[in-house]
Scaffold this motif. Structure first.
Motif, short mmCIF file in Angstrom:
data_model
loop_
_atom_site.label_atom_id
_atom_site.label_comp_id
_atom_site.label_asym_id
_atom_site.label_seq_id
_atom_site.Cartn_x
_atom_site.Cartn_y
_atom_site.Cartn_z
N MET A 1 52.93 -96.49 0.96
CA MET A 1 54.03 -95.55 0.30
C MET A 1 54.51 -94.11 0.56
SD MET A 1 56.24 -96.21 -2.76
CE MET A 1 57.42 -97.47 -2.39
N ARG A 2 55.48 -93.20 0.71
CA ARG A 2 55.52 -91.96 0.44
C ARG A 2 56.20 -91.22 -0.01
NH1 ARG A 2 53.72 -87.48 5.15
NH2 ARG A 2 52.13 -88.73 4.35
N ILE A 3 56.34 -90.75 -0.84
CA ILE A 3 57.50 -90.49 -2.14
C ILE A 3 57.42 -88.37 -1.98
CG2 ILE A 3 57.36 -90.06 -4.85
CD1 ILE A 3 56.56 -92.03 -5.23
N LEU A 4 58.47 -87.61 -1.78
CA LEU A 4 58.34 -86.54 -1.74
C LEU A 4 58.97 -86.22 -2.82
CD1 LEU A 4 60.72 -86.41 1.81
CD2 LEU A 4 58.65 -86.75 1.40
N VAL A 5 58.20 -84.69 -3.34
CA VAL A 5 58.09 -84.43 -4.36
C VAL A 5 59.09 -82.63 -4.57
CG1 VAL A 5 57.46 -83.55 -7.19
CG2 VAL A 5 56.56 -85.51 -5.85
N PHE A 6 60.15 -82.30 -4.97
CA PHE A 6 60.50 -81.38 -4.23
C PHE A 6 60.94 -80.61 -6.18
CE2 PHE A 6 61.95 -83.51 -0.64
CZ PHE A 6 61.83 -82.81 0.17
N SER A 7 60.99 -79.08 -6.10
CA SER A 7 61.12 -78.64 -7.73
C SER A 7 61.98 -77.53 -7.13
CB SER A 7 60.32 -78.56 -8.46
OG SER A 7 60.30 -77.96 -10.03
N ASP A 8 62.23 -76.42 -8.03
CA ASP A 8 62.89 -75.83 -7.92
C ASP A 8 63.48 -74.94 -6.46
OD1 ASP A 8 61.63 -74.07 -10.30
OD2 ASP A 8 60.42 -75.41 -10.22
N THR A 9 64.50 -75.55 -6.32
CA THR A 9 65.01 -75.23 -4.82
C THR A 9 66.11 -73.86 -5.35
OG1 THR A 9 66.83 -77.27 -4.86
CG2 THR A 9 64.97 -77.32 -3.86
N HIS A 10 66.95 -73.57 -6.26
CA HIS A 10 67.74 -73.33 -6.56
C HIS A 10 68.41 -72.78 -5.27
CE1 HIS A 10 65.96 -71.78 -10.57
NE2 HIS A 10 64.47 -72.16 -10.34
N GLY A 11 69.44 -73.51 -5.75
CA GLY A 11 70.98 -73.30 -4.30
C GLY A 11 69.92 -73.24 -2.65
N ASP A 12 69.12 -73.92 -2.14
CA ASP A 12 68.15 -73.79 -0.74
C ASP A 12 68.96 -75.08 -0.55
OD1 ASP A 12 67.32 -73.69 0.94
OD2 ASP A 12 65.48 -72.45 0.67
N SER A 13 70.21 -75.75 -0.94
CA SER A 13 70.28 -77.10 0.18
C SER A 13 69.95 -76.80 1.46
CB SER A 13 71.47 -77.59 -0.46
OG SER A 13 72.12 -76.76 -0.19
N ASN A 14 69.93 -76.25 2.12
CA ASN A 14 69.32 -76.22 3.46
C ASN A 14 67.67 -76.34 3.64
OD1 ASN A 14 70.36 -76.36 6.17
ND2 ASN A 14 69.10 -74.24 6.24
N SER A 15 66.89 -75.85 2.82
CA SER A 15 65.37 -76.12 2.99
C SER A 15 65.44 -77.33 2.50
CB SER A 15 64.89 -75.52 2.21
OG SER A 15 64.42 -74.19 3.12
N LEU A 16 66.08 -77.84 1.73
CA LEU A 16 65.95 -79.45 1.31
C LEU A 16 66.34 -80.17 2.16
CD1 LEU A 16 65.52 -81.49 -1.39
CD2 LEU A 16 67.59 -80.88 -2.02
N TYR A 17 67.07 -80.52 2.59
CA TYR A 17 67.94 -80.85 4.09
C TYR A 17 66.85 -81.49 5.01
CZ TYR A 17 70.99 -82.96 7.35
OH TYR A 17 71.54 -83.71 8.08
N LYS A 18 66.94 -80.01 5.56
CA LYS A 18 65.29 -79.97 7.07
C LYS A 18 64.31 -80.66 5.91
CE LYS A 18 67.44 -76.16 9.10
NZ LYS A 18 67.24 -74.45 8.66
N ALA A 19 63.89 -80.19 4.95
CA ALA A 19 62.27 -81.30 4.37
C ALA A 19 62.75 -82.70 4.23
CB ALA A 19 62.10 -80.34 2.80
N LEU A 20 63.83 -82.98 3.95
CA LEU A 20 63.79 -84.70 3.95
C LEU A 20 64.72 -85.11 5.48
CD1 LEU A 20 66.50 -84.54 0.68
CD2 LEU A 20 63.98 -86.37 1.66
#
Length: 159
Positions: A1-20
């Protein structure tokens, strides 16, 4: 099982989307705060993933909890943003909190400094900040052989 962990995106939803998008095999996504709105803007694009969140010091007006625990495949994960535990200046408080909860994995953010280590039976992961050209995030792989934590830097090839 893989769990992704993010923090402190501070409005950068585009980078979050690309990482996902780059991690289709991940089942669970944990966001450690300072990006509540970013998660809300992308979560519906990934209906098969479970999203877990806590609030950060910049998630103004948030009703998310300061910290949470989650158990999957017999592994207890304690996660928080970290500001409540003063992680920019010390790690004693957050380590004591993880020990009190008998966690196997400790996740925190706030410092914007990535960290993946193992200490006294505890896997510790701070994914850093995804925002900016040198952004980073983390993942946890839970396998029959054990737990692996790792940091992915933006524009790095993904495993």
């Amino acid at each position: 099982m893989r769990i992704l962990v993010f923090s402190d995106t501070h409005g950068d939803s585009n980078s979050l989307y690309k990482a996902l998008l780059s991690q289709p095999q991940a089942d669970i996504v944990i966001h450690l705060g300072d990006g509540e709105a970013d998660v809300e803007s992308v979560r519906y694009e990934f209906p098969s993933k479970m999203f877990l969140q806590v609030r950060g010091n910049c998630d103004f007006g948030s009703t998310l909890p300061l910290s949470e625990e989650f158990v999957t495949e017999g592994i207890k994960i304690f996660y928080t943003h970290g500001h409540f535990y003063d992680v920019k200046w010390q790690d004693d408080l957050i380590l004591a909190a993880a020990e009190k909860r008998e966690a196997n994995v400790l996740l925190y953010g706030h410092t914007h400094v990535p960290l993946s280590t193992y200490q006294n039976g505890l896997h510790i992961l701070n994914p850093g900040s995804l925002k900016g050209s040198h952004g980073s995030y983390g993942f946890i792989d839970i396998t029959p052989q054990g737990i692996v934590t790792n940091i992915i830097y933006r524009n790095q090839s993904h495993s």
